[in-house]
Design a protein around this motif. Structure first.
Motif, PDB file in Angstrom:
ATOM      1  N   PRO A 140      17.985  66.208  13.661  1.00 52.59           N
ATOM      2  CA  PRO A 140      18.041  67.657  13.515  1.00 52.59           C
ATOM      3  C   PRO A 140      17.849  68.322  14.880  1.00 52.59           C
ATOM      4  N   PRO A 141      18.249  69.569  15.030  1.00 46.24           N
ATOM      5  CA  PRO A 141      18.093  70.242  16.325  1.00 46.24           C
ATOM      6  C   PRO A 141      16.635  70.297  16.766  1.00 46.24           C
ATOM      7  N   GLY A 142      16.425  70.075  18.081  1.00 42.17           N
ATOM      8  CA  GLY A 142      15.085  70.171  18.642  1.00 42.17           C
ATOM      9  C   GLY A 142      14.210  68.958  18.434  1.00 42.17           C
ATOM     10  N   GLN A 143      14.768  67.863  17.890  1.00 41.98           N
ATOM     11  CA  GLN A 143      13.982  66.667  17.592  1.00 41.98           C
ATOM     12  C   GLN A 143      14.301  65.547  18.580  1.00 41.98           C
ATOM     13  N   TYR A 144      13.360  64.582  18.714  1.00 40.20           N
ATOM     14  CA  TYR A 144      13.621  63.362  19.474  1.00 40.20           C
ATOM     15  C   TYR A 144      13.301  62.155  18.602  1.00 40.20           C
ATOM     16  N   ASP A 145      13.892  61.035  18.918  1.00 45.77           N
ATOM     17  CA  ASP A 145      13.690  59.796  18.178  1.00 45.77           C
ATOM     18  C   ASP A 145      12.385  59.152  18.646  1.00 45.77           C
ATOM     19  N   ALA A 146      11.418  59.035  17.744  1.00 47.53           N
ATOM     20  CA  ALA A 146      10.119  58.464  18.097  1.00 47.53           C
ATOM     21  C   ALA A 146      10.146  56.950  18.183  1.00 47.53           C
ATOM     22  N   GLY A 147      11.239  56.332  17.778  1.00 47.55           N
ATOM     23  CA  GLY A 147      11.328  54.876  17.860  1.00 47.55           C
ATOM     24  C   GLY A 147      10.290  54.194  16.985  1.00 47.55           C
TER      25      GLY A 147
ATOM     26  N   VAL B  62      -0.435  80.188  16.587  1.00 48.69           N
ATOM     27  CA  VAL B  62       0.632  79.205  16.496  1.00 48.69           C
ATOM     28  C   VAL B  62       1.400  79.200  17.803  1.00 48.69           C
ATOM     29  N   THR B  63       1.496  78.049  18.426  1.00 48.85           N
ATOM     30  CA  THR B  63       2.173  77.934  19.714  1.00 48.85           C
ATOM     31  C   THR B  63       3.616  77.540  19.508  1.00 48.85           C
ATOM     32  N   ARG B  64       4.519  78.284  20.105  1.00 48.84           N
ATOM     33  CA  ARG B  64       5.926  77.934  20.058  1.00 48.84           C
ATOM     34  C   ARG B  64       6.251  76.985  21.215  1.00 48.84           C
ATOM     35  N   GLY B  65       7.430  76.377  21.117  1.00 49.25           N
ATOM     36  CA  GLY B  65       7.915  75.583  22.241  1.00 49.25           C
ATOM     37  C   GLY B  65       7.260  74.230  22.349  1.00 49.25           C
ATOM     38  N   PHE B  66       7.217  73.454  21.251  1.00 48.21           N
ATOM     39  CA  PHE B  66       6.710  72.103  21.326  1.00 48.21           C
ATOM     40  C   PHE B  66       7.502  71.329  22.382  1.00 48.21           C
ATOM     41  N   THR B  67       6.822  70.472  23.116  1.00 55.65           N
ATOM     42  CA  THR B  67       7.513  69.610  24.072  1.00 55.65           C
ATOM     43  C   THR B  67       7.266  68.166  23.686  1.00 55.65           C
ATOM     44  N   GLY B  68       8.214  67.329  23.971  1.00 55.84           N
ATOM     45  CA  GLY B  68       8.083  65.914  23.652  1.00 55.84           C
ATOM     46  C   GLY B  68       8.893  65.106  24.627  1.00 55.84           C
ATOM     47  N   ARG B  69       9.401  63.975  24.164  1.00 54.06           N
ATOM     48  CA  ARG B  69      10.213  63.129  25.006  1.00 54.06           C
ATOM     49  C   ARG B  69      11.552  63.803  25.287  1.00 54.06           C
TER      50      ARG B  69
ATOM     51  N   CYS C 116       9.139  65.552  11.853  1.00 55.70           N
ATOM     52  CA  CYS C 116       7.923  66.345  12.006  1.00 55.70           C
ATOM     53  C   CYS C 116       8.223  67.625  12.780  1.00 55.70           C
ATOM     54  N   VAL C 117       7.542  68.694  12.418  1.00 55.03           N
ATOM     55  CA  VAL C 117       7.735  69.977  13.097  1.00 55.03           C
ATOM     56  C   VAL C 117       7.354  69.908  14.577  1.00 55.03           C
ATOM     57  N   THR C 118       6.536  68.932  14.964  1.00 57.16           N
ATOM     58  CA  THR C 118       6.157  68.772  16.370  1.00 57.16           C
ATOM     59  C   THR C 118       7.208  68.031  17.180  1.00 57.16           C
ATOM     60  N   SER C 119       8.412  67.904  16.630  1.00 56.25           N
ATOM     61  CA  SER C 119       9.627  67.486  17.328  1.00 56.25           C
ATOM     62  C   SER C 119       9.995  66.011  17.223  1.00 56.25           C
ATOM     63  N   TRP C 120       9.176  65.159  16.623  1.00 60.67           N
ATOM     64  CA  TRP C 120       9.574  63.763  16.511  1.00 60.67           C
ATOM     65  C   TRP C 120      10.255  63.487  15.175  1.00 60.67           C
TER      66      TRP C 120
END
Length: 201
Positions: free
Chosen positions: A19-26, A3-10, A78-82
């Motif tokens: 929620p903390p650590g999330q971005y708006d996927a639009g 399991v890889t920590r530190g998902f990256t996104g927009r 989603c747990v992958t940050s979106w």
């Protein structure tokens, strides 16, 4: 499985609804699956509730659609940050199914399982009280196969891996039994507001 920590996104933009650590996927809705998307026609879909219930039961597509319709309008994470805001799903509340099978007093948890074999665990309290649905519509259209169609579980207040795609059933238990991702290091509950992404969070 690692399991890889530190998902990256927009880049994150401050938003009180995120929620903390999330971005708006639009307008995007990323497709993320642990399994290959199955070819499952509505006529071949069934939904079963069994385990610690008075009357185990299986519904066909038409039988499930005959239950009182219910909808969810709100957000998903989603747990992958979106995160997606203002989505609308249509289907039937999980409460409607449970009312017919009558859970035993000792039932505390459920394992949701898919037609593909995927599983995830949930406290029964997260599936009741108007908090979860079996959905087959997104917006005004049938739920796309890549997003879990013909029908998926929807538990929008938890990370989206709990909303099992291609849902086949719920098995009620008197104990917590980890599912696919939970056995591979993910949190047993997955509350986005508490960032319950991994075991120990």
């Amino acid at each position: 499985m690692h399991v890889t920590r530190g998902f990256t996104g927009r880049p994150r933009v401050p938003n009180a609804g995120l929620p903390p650590g999330q971005y708006d996927a639009g307008d995007d809705w990323p497709v993320l699956s642990a399994e290959v998307t199955p070819e499952l026609a509505p006529a071949d879909w069934t939904f079963t509730v069994d385990g610690l219930v008075a009357e185990p039961r299986t519904w066909s597509w038409d039988e499930a659609h005959a239950l009182p319709a219910s909808a969810y309008e709100g957000d998903i994470h989603c747990v992958t940050s979106w995160s997606k805001f203002g989505v609308r799903f249509g289907g039937v509340s999980v409460d409607a199914f449970l009312d017919l099978v009558r859970p035993a007093p000792e039932a505390t948890h459920a394992v949701a399982y898919s037609h593909t074999g995927y599983t995830t665990n949930l406290p029964l309290a997260d599936l009741t009280g108007g908090r979860a649905w079996i959905v087959w519509q997104y917006g005004d259209e049938p739920l796309p196969a890549e997003h879990g169609g013909p029908a998926r579980l929807l538990v929008p207040h938890l990370y989206f891996w709990k909303s099992a795609k291609w849902i086949a059933g719920l098995r009620l238990l008197d104990h917590d039994e980890p599912g696919f991702w939970e056995q591979n290091g993910y949190h047993h509950r997955g509350n986005p507001w508490e960032e319950q992404r991994y075991s120990g969070d």
